[in-house]
Enzyme design. Structure first.
Site, short mmCIF file in Angstrom:
data_model
loop_
_atom_site.label_atom_id
_atom_site.label_comp_id
_atom_site.label_asym_id
_atom_site.label_seq_id
_atom_site.Cartn_x
_atom_site.Cartn_y
_atom_site.Cartn_z
N ARG A 1 0.76 -1.23 -0.09
CA ARG A 1 0.15 0.22 0.08
C ARG A 1 0.73 1.29 -0.21
O ARG A 1 0.26 2.32 0.40
CB ARG A 1 -1.02 0.12 1.33
CG ARG A 1 -1.86 -1.07 1.26
CD ARG A 1 -3.11 -0.83 2.10
NE ARG A 1 -4.27 -1.88 1.74
CZ ARG A 1 -4.47 -2.88 2.64
NH1 ARG A 1 -3.63 -2.97 3.85
NH2 ARG A 1 -5.37 -3.60 2.22
N LYS B 1 3.82 11.51 -11.24
CA LYS B 1 2.59 10.84 -12.03
C LYS B 1 3.25 9.30 -12.49
O LYS B 1 4.57 9.38 -13.15
CB LYS B 1 2.48 11.44 -13.44
CG LYS B 1 1.23 12.51 -13.37
CD LYS B 1 0.80 13.02 -14.62
CE LYS B 1 -0.19 13.97 -14.56
NZ LYS B 1 -0.53 14.33 -15.93
N GLU C 1 10.26 17.85 -24.78
CA GLU C 1 9.78 18.49 -23.60
C GLU C 1 10.43 19.58 -22.97
O GLU C 1 9.66 20.49 -22.15
CB GLU C 1 9.58 17.18 -22.51
CG GLU C 1 9.08 15.90 -22.86
CD GLU C 1 7.50 16.03 -22.62
OE1 GLU C 1 7.01 17.16 -22.04
OE2 GLU C 1 6.62 15.14 -22.79
N LYS D 1 8.43 22.93 -13.94
CA LYS D 1 7.54 21.76 -13.62
C LYS D 1 7.23 21.73 -12.26
O LYS D 1 6.05 21.46 -11.70
CB LYS D 1 8.02 20.41 -14.14
CG LYS D 1 6.81 19.42 -13.90
CD LYS D 1 7.28 18.43 -14.50
CE LYS D 1 5.93 17.21 -14.45
NZ LYS D 1 6.12 15.98 -15.09
N GLU E 1 -3.82 17.66 -10.71
CA GLU E 1 -4.50 18.32 -11.68
C GLU E 1 -6.00 18.50 -11.70
O GLU E 1 -6.86 18.42 -12.37
CB GLU E 1 -4.69 17.27 -12.90
CG GLU E 1 -3.29 17.66 -14.17
CD GLU E 1 -3.36 16.77 -15.34
OE1 GLU E 1 -4.34 16.25 -15.78
OE2 GLU E 1 -2.26 16.18 -15.56
N ARG F 1 -2.10 22.38 -13.77
CA ARG F 1 -1.32 21.22 -14.23
C ARG F 1 -1.53 20.50 -15.51
O ARG F 1 -0.61 20.26 -16.07
CB ARG F 1 -1.08 20.17 -13.12
CG ARG F 1 0.10 18.93 -13.56
CD ARG F 1 0.27 17.83 -12.34
NE ARG F 1 1.30 17.16 -12.78
CZ ARG F 1 1.71 16.11 -12.17
NH1 ARG F 1 1.48 16.18 -10.62
NH2 ARG F 1 2.68 15.40 -12.48
N ASN G 1 0.20 18.93 -20.39
CA ASN G 1 -0.04 18.12 -21.36
C ASN G 1 -0.02 18.72 -22.69
O ASN G 1 -0.65 18.13 -23.55
CB ASN G 1 -1.49 17.57 -20.90
CG ASN G 1 -1.46 16.63 -19.61
OD1 ASN G 1 -0.55 15.96 -19.47
ND2 ASN G 1 -2.47 16.64 -19.09
N HIS H 1 0.02 16.47 -25.72
CA HIS H 1 0.00 15.11 -25.57
C HIS H 1 -1.43 14.52 -26.12
O HIS H 1 -1.43 13.38 -26.40
CB HIS H 1 0.20 14.91 -24.10
CG HIS H 1 1.49 15.05 -23.40
ND1 HIS H 1 2.12 16.21 -23.60
CD2 HIS H 1 2.08 14.26 -22.48
CE1 HIS H 1 3.22 16.11 -22.97
NE2 HIS H 1 3.27 14.90 -22.46
N HIS I 1 -0.38 11.56 -28.12
CA HIS I 1 -0.84 9.85 -27.66
C HIS I 1 -1.71 9.41 -28.70
O HIS I 1 -1.48 8.23 -28.96
CB HIS I 1 -1.56 10.01 -26.29
CG HIS I 1 -0.92 10.45 -24.90
ND1 HIS I 1 -1.46 10.60 -24.07
CD2 HIS I 1 0.36 10.50 -25.00
CE1 HIS I 1 -0.19 10.72 -22.88
NE2 HIS I 1 0.68 10.78 -23.69
N HIS J 1 7.97 8.82 -27.57
CA HIS J 1 6.94 9.36 -26.79
C HIS J 1 7.18 10.94 -27.13
O HIS J 1 6.36 11.77 -27.59
CB HIS J 1 6.98 9.31 -25.32
CG HIS J 1 6.26 10.20 -24.68
ND1 HIS J 1 4.76 10.11 -24.68
CD2 HIS J 1 6.35 11.16 -23.43
CE1 HIS J 1 4.18 11.25 -24.06
NE2 HIS J 1 5.11 11.81 -23.23
#
Length: 366
Positions: free
Chosen positions: A120, A142, A184, A226, A236, A241, A245, A248, A252, A266
């Protein structure tokens, strides 16, 4: 050494940036050591760096074991997550232990997610070895794996305890990988810092050619940008935030079309996605066409995809929009888009008609 704090209350940590840091990592990791060896998770391409880190730790009296995974985007999978967690549990990982993610974004995302769910939640340290991971994915918490439905759809927010960035590790990267990470870097200028984008235009060629000062500046500036955004909106929830993206949503979809393979890395997908976001913004009359052209020109000059043709995409607009429907940012049937009023003026638009997006994509050269 440049030290960038990521201010998140009880989850705060530091990003430390310095050339040669891998050889001095023991001093930074020693405070996290317990009466058990560290477990370093890496991939085959980065294995020599892992051996160096083990030797550095051993010289300081610290033990370490290595788990080596296959390289590539396909490693961010259920199968590899299951295999990794089983191997970590067999080693007797405890909640107080710190895993070390030594690699690019794939390793960082996978190890971070494993750390989030093991017992956990246990701790982990990011030691990113690619430019993309150094300026983006290693910071912010993330973590995720890919699924058959799309990219990064299964994951968790789980902040690292520490991020150690050694720009010298980029010296062993192929130019294609450095360029993919550079996309990036450019993103931070396009979001809200037109001055930094101008710096990229002037200094990007030197950075891509291996100039150490340019790389160090780009990494430190990007990480600070960042960290500031993550500190304002960790999960987000406010939309701040979400600006990270940029490129993206389009990117994506392109990655999905290429099967999340080495056909399109990527960062290459993000580059093409950013150019498409600016071109779409210009088509909608939101962004000056000259700004969209300037973005595409810089990406092209950097050896990055800047449209569908250079990304190797032949799919129809409808097919690409279908990939977008699986985007994790879908909200009540609406897909928010990052658009731009100009360079350094990105904003979140929740009113974009996907039919218009498909029509725009059909207009693009292939």
């Amino acid at each position: 050494m440049t030290v960038v704090p990521v201010a998140l209350g009880a989850r705060s940590y530091e990003v430390r940036v310095e050339s040669g840091l891998l050889t001095r990592a023991a001093a930074h990791l020693a405070p996290l050591a317990r009466k058990r060896p560290f477990v370093i998770v890496t991939d085959r391409n980065v294995a020599p760096h892992a051996d160096r880190l083990v030797a550095t730790l051993a010289a300081a009296g610290l033990g370490a074991q290595i788990i080596t995974l296959p390289p590539g985007e396909s490693t961010k999978s259920w199968a590899q997550l299951e295999s990794l967690t089983d191997r970590l549990l067999a080693l007797g990982i405890e909640r107080g232990d710190h895993l070390i993610a030594l690699g690019g974004g794939v390793i960082g995302d996978l190890v971070g997610f494993a750390a989030a769910i093991l017992k956990r939640g246990c701790h982990f340290v990011q030691v990113p070895t690619t430019l993309l991971a150094q300026v983006d994915s290693s910071v912010g918490g993330k973590t995720a794996i890919n699924s058959t439905a799309g990219k990064n759809l299964v994951g968790a927010f789980h902040q690292p305890a520490l991020v150690l960035i050694d720009p010298d590790l980029l010296d062993t990267l192929p130019r294609r990988d450095v360029a993919a990470g550079y996309a990036e870097v450019v993103k931070y200028g396009l979001i809200d810092d037109a001055g930094f984008f101008a710096w990229c235009e002037a200094n990007g060629p030197a950075l891509l050619a291996g100039d150490g000062a340019a790389r160090a500046h780009a990494i430190a500036h990007s990480v600070a940008a960042k960290a500031r955004i993550v500190g304002e909106d960790e999960r987000e929830t406010s939309g701040r935030r979400a600006l990270l993206n940029l490129g993206h949503t389009f990117g994506h979809a392109l990655e999905a079309e290429t099967g999340f393979s080495d056909r399109l890395l990527h960062g290459e997908g993000v580059a093409a996605g950013m150019a498409l976001a600016f071109a779409f913004s210009a088509r909608q009359g939101i962004c000056p066409p000259a700004d969209a052209a300037r973005v595409a020109a810089h990406l092209r000059a950097s050896g990055l995809p800047h449209d569908l043709k250079s990304a190797g995409i032949t799919a129809s607009g409808a097919q690409l929009v279908d990939h977008m429907l699986h985007d994790k940012k879908m909200d009540a049937g609406t897909l928010p888009f990052l658009l731009a009023r100009g360079i350094g003026q990105t904003y979140l638009d929740k009113t974009v008609d996907l039919g218009e997006v498909a029509a725009f994509l059909d207009e693009q050269p292939r």
